[in-house]
Design a protein around this motif. Structure first.
Motif, PDB file in Angstrom:
ATOM      1  N   UNK A  10       0.837  -1.200   0.000  1.00 36.31           N
ATOM      2  CA  UNK A  10       0.000   0.000   0.000  1.00 36.31           C
ATOM      3  C   UNK A  10       0.872   1.251   0.000  1.00 36.31           C
ATOM      4  N   UNK A  11       1.925   1.277   0.812  1.00 38.13           N
ATOM      5  CA  UNK A  11       2.827   2.430   0.838  1.00 38.13           C
ATOM      6  C   UNK A  11       3.537   2.612  -0.500  1.00 38.13           C
ATOM      7  N   UNK A  12       3.913   1.522  -1.135  1.00 43.38           N
ATOM      8  CA  UNK A  12       4.533   1.603  -2.450  1.00 43.38           C
ATOM      9  C   UNK A  12       3.577   2.228  -3.459  1.00 43.38           C
ATOM     10  N   UNK A  13       2.336   1.776  -3.443  1.00 43.20           N
ATOM     11  CA  UNK A  13       1.343   2.328  -4.369  1.00 43.20           C
ATOM     12  C   UNK A  13       1.119   3.811  -4.084  1.00 43.20           C
ATOM     13  N   UNK A  14       0.979   4.167  -2.793  1.00 40.45           N
ATOM     14  CA  UNK A  14       0.699   5.563  -2.441  1.00 40.45           C
ATOM     15  C   UNK A  14       1.846   6.506  -2.778  1.00 40.45           C
ATOM     16  N   UNK A  15       3.075   6.080  -2.535  1.00 40.84           N
ATOM     17  CA  UNK A  15       4.201   6.996  -2.681  1.00 40.84           C
ATOM     18  C   UNK A  15       4.970   6.867  -3.995  1.00 40.84           C
ATOM     19  N   UNK A  16       4.706   5.813  -4.764  1.00 42.26           N
ATOM     20  CA  UNK A  16       5.403   5.654  -6.042  1.00 42.26           C
ATOM     21  C   UNK A  16       4.415   5.634  -7.209  1.00 42.26           C
ATOM     22  N   UNK A  17       3.439   4.757  -7.147  1.00 47.28           N
ATOM     23  CA  UNK A  17       2.537   4.581  -8.279  1.00 47.28           C
ATOM     24  C   UNK A  17       1.617   5.791  -8.460  1.00 47.28           C
ATOM     25  N   UNK A  18       1.006   6.274  -7.389  1.00 52.07           N
ATOM     26  CA  UNK A  18       0.063   7.397  -7.510  1.00 52.07           C
ATOM     27  C   UNK A  18       0.749   8.660  -8.034  1.00 52.07           C
ATOM     28  N   UNK A  19       1.919   9.064  -7.503  1.00 49.97           N
ATOM     29  CA  UNK A  19       2.562  10.249  -8.095  1.00 49.97           C
ATOM     30  C   UNK A  19       2.934  10.076  -9.570  1.00 49.97           C
ATOM     31  N   UNK A  20       3.386   8.871  -9.950  1.00 50.11           N
ATOM     32  CA  UNK A  20       3.692   8.637 -11.365  1.00 50.11           C
ATOM     33  C   UNK A  20       2.435   8.705 -12.226  1.00 50.11           C
ATOM     34  N   UNK A  21       1.349   8.161 -11.721  1.00 52.98           N
ATOM     35  CA  UNK A  21       0.073   8.235 -12.436  1.00 52.98           C
ATOM     36  C   UNK A  21      -0.401   9.682 -12.558  1.00 52.98           C
ATOM     37  N   UNK A  22      -0.262  10.446 -11.479  1.00 55.92           N
ATOM     38  CA  UNK A  22      -0.634  11.868 -11.519  1.00 55.92           C
ATOM     39  C   UNK A  22       0.190  12.615 -12.566  1.00 55.92           C
ATOM     40  N   UNK A  23       1.476  12.363 -12.579  1.00 62.71           N
ATOM     41  CA  UNK A  23       2.357  13.030 -13.538  1.00 62.71           C
ATOM     42  C   UNK A  23       1.980  12.652 -14.970  1.00 62.71           C
ATOM     43  N   UNK A  24       1.705  11.380 -15.192  1.00 66.05           N
ATOM     44  CA  UNK A  24       1.310  10.920 -16.517  1.00 66.05           C
ATOM     45  C   UNK A  24       0.015  11.606 -16.968  1.00 66.05           C
TER      46      UNK A  24
END
Length: 161
Positions: A10-24
């Motif tokens: 969950x922490x990986x998704x929140x701090x890595x995946x979500x910001x990358x998705x937002x940037x995309x």
């Protein structure tokens, strides 16, 4: 051990995946409508979120006061307050993905869906806690005083006049 892995996931998704998705998403929207229109859309989105939080927050607070004044347990109202808090926090972060989730948590017609999810999560946590290692020892495990193997003194209480 699996609970620790799920927290890491969950922490990986929140701090890595979500910001990358937002940037995309920001880049894609910027390429379609332009950078300035994207910034304007983010500002308008924030204004809409602020207005929604104020409106729904005051409604939730009024419902909480009513529940407390009538002596009713305010479980629904507290859940709504928590969802509004999470939704408002998501609206603070710049980006369209978190704003969409934030607005979904804030809107009065989508909030009941998330309230049911929150109720299930809390209930599952309570059941896990109630069936944890301390609960498996039995109901007398935490009882103070002598156990069944200790001495029992029988007697009567006499009031001294």
């Amino acid at each position: 051990m699996s609970r620790r892995r799920s927290i890491r996931w969950v922490l990986f998704v929140l701090f890595v995946v979500v910001p990358l998705l937002e940037l995309y998403v920001l880049i894609q929207v910027g390429q379609v409508i332009g950078a300035w229109w994207t910034i304007l859309l983010l500002v308008l989105d924030s204004i809409l979120g602020t207005w929604l939080i104020r409106r729904e927050g005051s409604r939730a607070l009024a419902a909480l006061r009513t529940a407390l004044e009538t002596g009713r347990m305010p479980a629904r109202e507290l859940a709504d307050g928590g969802l509004l808090l999470i939704g408002g926090t998501l609206m603070l972060s710049p980006g369209f993905v978190t704003d969409v989730f934030g607005i979904l948590l804030i809107l009065p017609f989508t909030r009941p869906v998330f309230r049911r999810v929150l109720t299930r999560v809390v209930a599952a946590r309570l059941i896990v806690t109630a069936t944890g290692p301390s609960a498996q020892r039995g109901p007398d495990a935490q009882r103070p005083g002598p156990g069944s193997e200790g001495p029992v003194v029988r007697g009567e209480v006499v009031d001294d006049p």
